[in-house]
Design a protein around this motif. Sequence first.
Motif, PDB file in Angstrom:
ATOM      1  N   PHE A   1       0.740  -1.208  -0.073  1.00 51.09           N
ATOM      2  CA  PHE A   1      -0.043  -0.033  -0.046  1.00 51.09           C
ATOM      3  C   PHE A   1       0.672   1.357   0.169  1.00 51.09           C
ATOM      4  O   PHE A   1       1.851   1.274   0.554  1.00 51.09           O
ATOM      5  N   LEU A   2       0.422   2.359  -0.574  1.00 50.96           N
ATOM      6  CA  LEU A   2       0.982   3.548  -0.407  1.00 50.96           C
ATOM      7  C   LEU A   2      -0.064   4.576  -0.160  1.00 50.96           C
ATOM      8  O   LEU A   2      -1.064   4.889  -0.769  1.00 50.96           O
ATOM      9  N   GLN A   3      -0.138   4.936   1.086  1.00 47.08           N
ATOM     10  CA  GLN A   3      -0.918   5.965   1.747  1.00 47.08           C
ATOM     11  C   GLN A   3      -0.169   7.462   1.395  1.00 47.08           C
ATOM     12  O   GLN A   3       0.738   7.721   1.771  1.00 47.08           O
ATOM     13  N   MET A   4      -1.164   8.358   0.811  1.00 45.55           N
ATOM     14  CA  MET A   4      -0.554   9.498   0.301  1.00 45.55           C
ATOM     15  C   MET A   4      -1.648  10.402   0.805  1.00 45.55           C
ATOM     16  O   MET A   4      -2.841  10.374   0.914  1.00 45.55           O
ATOM     17  N   ASN A   5      -0.987  11.364   1.508  1.00 45.98           N
ATOM     18  CA  ASN A   5      -1.970  12.505   2.480  1.00 45.98           C
ATOM     19  C   ASN A   5      -1.263  13.902   1.961  1.00 45.98           C
ATOM     20  O   ASN A   5      -0.082  13.880   1.465  1.00 45.98           O
ATOM     21  N   SER A   6      -1.903  14.897   2.249  1.00 46.59           N
ATOM     22  CA  SER A   6      -1.584  16.190   2.001  1.00 46.59           C
ATOM     23  C   SER A   6      -1.213  16.447   0.543  1.00 46.59           C
ATOM     24  O   SER A   6      -0.091  17.018   0.092  1.00 46.59           O
ATOM     25  N   LEU A   7      -1.924  15.744  -0.154  1.00 49.58           N
ATOM     26  CA  LEU A   7      -1.418  15.718  -1.758  1.00 49.58           C
ATOM     27  C   LEU A   7      -1.335  17.051  -2.262  1.00 49.58           C
ATOM     28  O   LEU A   7      -2.205  18.224  -2.015  1.00 49.58           O
TER      29      LEU A   7
END
Length: 130
Positions: free
Chosen positions: A80-86
């Motif tokens: 998984f790759l969790q991407m925040n504050s994109l």
Amino acid sequence: EVQLVESGGGLVQAGGSLRLSCAASGFTFDDYAIGWFRQAPGKEREGVLCISSSDSSTYYIDDVKGRFTASRDNAKNTAFLQMNSLKPEDTAVYYCAATNKGNNAAKIRDPCREDGMHYWGKGTLVTVSS
């Protein structure tokens, strides 16, 4: 047949989050480190980060530390790759890849590059609007 299939991409507003998945089959997932790479429109593909096979250590290539987090579920052969504050500059096709090098924190850095990977997925598009 070896397969890596990314999913979870889409359109998101700046500041939002997405979680990408990479489902693997056809090889012993536990023995492989997973790399995440991305290719923005008109640019070359670049590395984002890699997660090791045995201890899930993460090596960051790009300056996404603090915003992106990698994880893996070896029981489900999925990373998984969790991407925040994109940000809009995160817009790209995201690829997962696998290498049988890099099984722990001490070894993950060296193979964490395009030519260090053995298998590749076809990518999933992430679009971040401003």
